[in-house]
Design a protein around this motif. Structure first.
Motif, PDB file in Angstrom:
ATOM      1  N   HIS A   1     -12.505   1.827  -2.317  1.00 21.95           N
ATOM      2  CA  HIS A   1     -14.094   2.081  -1.951  1.00 21.95           C
ATOM      3  C   HIS A   1     -14.287   2.573  -0.584  1.00 21.95           C
ATOM      4  CE1 HIS A   1     -14.545  -0.239  -5.784  1.00 21.95           C
ATOM      5  NE2 HIS A   1     -13.997  -0.993  -5.366  1.00 21.95           N
ATOM      6  N   GLY A   2     -13.486   2.192   0.493  1.00 23.61           N
ATOM      7  CA  GLY A   2     -13.869   2.424   1.599  1.00 23.61           C
ATOM      8  C   GLY A   2     -13.103   3.529   2.327  1.00 23.61           C
ATOM      9  N   SER A   3     -12.700   3.488   3.590  1.00 21.67           N
ATOM     10  CA  SER A   3     -12.141   4.312   4.472  1.00 21.67           C
ATOM     11  C   SER A   3     -10.811   4.807   4.100  1.00 21.67           C
ATOM     12  CB  SER A   3     -12.149   3.837   6.196  1.00 21.67           C
ATOM     13  OG  SER A   3     -11.248   2.617   6.110  1.00 21.67           O
ATOM     14  N   LEU A   4     -10.065   4.103   3.334  1.00 17.41           N
ATOM     15  CA  LEU A   4      -8.999   4.594   3.029  1.00 17.41           C
ATOM     16  C   LEU A   4      -8.820   5.115   1.498  1.00 17.41           C
ATOM     17  CD1 LEU A   4      -6.466   1.682   4.011  1.00 17.41           C
ATOM     18  CD2 LEU A   4      -7.100   3.703   5.298  1.00 17.41           C
ATOM     19  N   SER A   5     -10.143   5.531   0.985  1.00 20.76           N
ATOM     20  CA  SER A   5     -10.322   5.891  -0.265  1.00 20.76           C
ATOM     21  C   SER A   5     -10.489   7.519  -0.138  1.00 20.76           C
ATOM     22  CB  SER A   5     -11.467   5.303  -0.934  1.00 20.76           C
ATOM     23  OG  SER A   5     -12.791   5.915  -0.035  1.00 20.76           O
ATOM     24  N   VAL A   6     -10.547   8.094   1.060  1.00 18.63           N
ATOM     25  CA  VAL A   6     -10.665   9.401   1.375  1.00 18.63           C
ATOM     26  C   VAL A   6      -9.755   9.975   2.315  1.00 18.63           C
ATOM     27  CG1 VAL A   6     -13.365   9.411   0.749  1.00 18.63           C
ATOM     28  CG2 VAL A   6     -12.774   9.031   3.045  1.00 18.63           C
ATOM     29  N   ASP A   7      -9.486  11.274   2.500  1.00 14.90           N
ATOM     30  CA  ASP A   7      -8.737  11.498   3.692  1.00 14.90           C
ATOM     31  C   ASP A   7      -9.428  11.517   5.012  1.00 14.90           C
ATOM     32  OD1 ASP A   7      -6.630  12.591   1.837  1.00 14.90           O
ATOM     33  OD2 ASP A   7      -7.663  14.497   1.576  1.00 14.90           O
TER      34      ASP A   7
ATOM     35  N   MET B   1       0.773  -1.193  -0.075  1.00 13.76           N
ATOM     36  CA  MET B   1       0.017   0.122   0.003  1.00 13.76           C
ATOM     37  C   MET B   1       0.787   1.340  -0.126  1.00 13.76           C
ATOM     38  SD  MET B   1      -2.673  -1.268   2.956  1.00 13.76           S
ATOM     39  CE  MET B   1      -3.689   0.085   2.619  1.00 13.76           C
ATOM     40  N   HIS B   2       0.379   2.279  -0.341  1.00 18.57           N
ATOM     41  CA  HIS B   2       1.009   3.494  -0.154  1.00 18.57           C
ATOM     42  C   HIS B   2       1.284   4.001   1.040  1.00 18.57           C
ATOM     43  CE1 HIS B   2       0.437   4.386  -4.720  1.00 18.57           C
ATOM     44  NE2 HIS B   2      -0.856   4.358  -4.575  1.00 18.57           N
ATOM     45  N   PRO B   3       2.614   4.432   1.342  1.00 20.71           N
ATOM     46  CA  PRO B   3       2.770   4.844   2.706  1.00 20.71           C
ATOM     47  C   PRO B   3       1.693   5.556   3.735  1.00 20.71           C
ATOM     48  CG  PRO B   3       4.652   5.080   1.459  1.00 20.71           C
ATOM     49  CD  PRO B   3       3.579   5.081   0.471  1.00 20.71           C
ATOM     50  N   GLU B   4       1.350   6.506   2.739  1.00 24.11           N
ATOM     51  CA  GLU B   4       0.200   7.156   3.760  1.00 24.11           C
ATOM     52  C   GLU B   4      -1.145   6.440   4.062  1.00 24.11           C
ATOM     53  OE1 GLU B   4      -0.501   8.074  -0.801  1.00 24.11           O
ATOM     54  OE2 GLU B   4       1.202   8.133   0.538  1.00 24.11           O
ATOM     55  N   ASP B   5      -1.416   5.532   3.299  1.00 24.15           N
ATOM     56  CA  ASP B   5      -2.435   4.564   3.584  1.00 24.15           C
ATOM     57  C   ASP B   5      -2.146   3.537   4.589  1.00 24.15           C
ATOM     58  OD1 ASP B   5      -4.362   5.371   1.545  1.00 24.15           O
ATOM     59  OD2 ASP B   5      -3.549   4.201   0.195  1.00 24.15           O
TER      60      ASP B   5
ATOM     61  N   LEU C   1      -6.826 -10.506   4.168  1.00 22.20           N
ATOM     62  CA  LEU C   1      -6.388  -9.108   4.608  1.00 22.20           C
ATOM     63  C   LEU C   1      -5.870  -8.469   3.130  1.00 22.20           C
ATOM     64  CD1 LEU C   1      -3.587 -10.192   7.085  1.00 22.20           C
ATOM     65  CD2 LEU C   1      -5.784  -8.775   7.470  1.00 22.20           C
ATOM     66  N   HIS C   2      -5.557  -9.092   2.270  1.00 19.52           N
ATOM     67  CA  HIS C   2      -5.417  -8.246   0.704  1.00 19.52           C
ATOM     68  C   HIS C   2      -6.808  -7.712   0.334  1.00 19.52           C
ATOM     69  CE1 HIS C   2      -4.370  -7.540  -3.313  1.00 19.52           C
ATOM     70  NE2 HIS C   2      -5.357  -8.071  -3.711  1.00 19.52           N
ATOM     71  N   GLU C   3      -7.862  -8.242   0.696  1.00 20.46           N
ATOM     72  CA  GLU C   3      -9.115  -8.195   0.059  1.00 20.46           C
ATOM     73  C   GLU C   3      -9.590  -6.876   0.919  1.00 20.46           C
ATOM     74  OE1 GLU C   3     -11.149  -8.963  -2.747  1.00 20.46           O
ATOM     75  OE2 GLU C   3      -9.105 -10.220  -3.086  1.00 20.46           O
ATOM     76  N   LEU C   4      -9.645  -7.113   2.254  1.00 17.00           N
ATOM     77  CA  LEU C   4     -10.042  -5.985   2.988  1.00 17.00           C
ATOM     78  C   LEU C   4      -9.200  -4.784   2.808  1.00 17.00           C
ATOM     79  CD1 LEU C   4     -10.510  -7.849   6.456  1.00 17.00           C
ATOM     80  CD2 LEU C   4     -12.302  -7.026   4.845  1.00 17.00           C
ATOM     81  N   ALA C   5      -8.055  -4.941   2.771  1.00 15.31           N
ATOM     82  CA  ALA C   5      -7.286  -3.468   2.335  1.00 15.31           C
ATOM     83  C   ALA C   5      -7.404  -3.002   1.146  1.00 15.31           C
ATOM     84  CB  ALA C   5      -5.451  -3.825   2.605  1.00 15.31           C
ATOM     85  N   SER C   6      -7.471  -3.826  -0.163  1.00 16.29           N
ATOM     86  CA  SER C   6      -7.898  -3.266  -1.406  1.00 16.29           C
ATOM     87  C   SER C   6      -9.227  -2.805  -1.537  1.00 16.29           C
ATOM     88  CB  SER C   6      -7.828  -4.486  -2.351  1.00 16.29           C
ATOM     89  OG  SER C   6      -6.504  -5.045  -2.260  1.00 16.29           O
ATOM     90  N   ASN C   7     -10.019  -3.248  -0.751  1.00 15.33           N
ATOM     91  CA  ASN C   7     -11.404  -2.672  -0.762  1.00 15.33           C
ATOM     92  C   ASN C   7     -11.414  -1.135   0.144  1.00 15.33           C
ATOM     93  OD1 ASN C   7     -12.598  -4.729  -2.122  1.00 15.33           O
ATOM     94  ND2 ASN C   7     -13.459  -5.807  -0.675  1.00 15.33           N
ATOM     95  N   ALA C   8     -10.601  -1.076   1.009  1.00 14.40           N
ATOM     96  CA  ALA C   8     -10.600   0.126   1.827  1.00 14.40           C
ATOM     97  C   ALA C   8      -9.815   1.180   0.969  1.00 14.40           C
ATOM     98  CB  ALA C   8      -9.886  -0.060   3.058  1.00 14.40           C
ATOM     99  N   VAL C   9      -9.006   0.777   0.339  1.00 14.33           N
ATOM    100  CA  VAL C   9      -8.301   1.756  -0.621  1.00 14.33           C
ATOM    101  C   VAL C   9      -9.111   2.241  -1.738  1.00 14.33           C
ATOM    102  CG1 VAL C   9      -6.279   2.074  -1.941  1.00 14.33           C
ATOM    103  CG2 VAL C   9      -5.876   1.091   0.071  1.00 14.33           C
TER     104      VAL C   9
END
Length: 163
Positions: free
Chosen positions: A81-87, A42-46, A71-79
């Motif tokens: 569509h989910g909580s990691l897709s927004v500041d 993942m990107h460092p900021e994520d 873990l890959h699915e959860l992280a990918s989805n968060a980046v």
């Protein structure tokens, strides 16, 4: 193209875990090491927006492989569509064992992201999250689409846990 990207990500997650297991002679791996390995892509900021807390837990090779995909699915989805897709969004990842050390509970809780609604259709990633641990490890997976953020709880037997 979307399918190939997702499929490639899943193969890479398995490849990373195979590498970690090879480094440990296919015996056991530490859960925190597995989580950190999966988050490295993942990107460092994520990565900085995922807070992890948990006791030391060792996993068998089968447990590590199944968990790496989830873990890959959860992280990918968060980046995507989910909580990691927004500041301002983030994830709390916590785990612990029962008093007798026979079960592991791992919680993934997203917060601060866009409002969540259950998907209209179940994609392969959702099926993977819901069924892979159950089929491979006789575990229970709860995957909820709470309006405030996606939540997942993994409950895994640890009979193979090293002393």
């Amino acid at each position: 193209e979307e399918f190939l990207t997702a499929f490639n990500g899943r193969l890479q997650a398995l490849g990373r875990t195979h590498g970690l297991l090879s480094d440990h002679e296919w015996r056991s791996v530490n859960l925190e090491d597995l989580v950190r390995l999966e988050l490295q892509t993942m990107h460092p900021e994520d990565r900085e927006r995922i807070r992890m807390t948990g006791e030391p837990v060792t996993l068998t090779p089968d447990q590590a492989l199944a968990l790496s995909l989830i873990l890959h699915e959860l992280a990918s989805n968060a980046v995507n569509h989910g909580s990691l897709s927004v500041d301002g969004g983030g994830v709390e990842l916590t785990w612990g064992t029962t008093a007798d050390s026979q079960r592991l509970s791992l919680d993934w809780v997203e917060h601060g992201g866009p409002k969540v609604a259950p998907p209209q259709t179940k994609g392969f990633g959702s099926i993977l999250i819901r069924r892979s641990l159950d089929k491979v490890l006789s575990s229970a997976v709860t995957h909820e689409f709470d309006p405030d953020g996606v939540r997942a709880r993994l409950d895994i037997p640890l009979e193979g846990r090293e002393a």
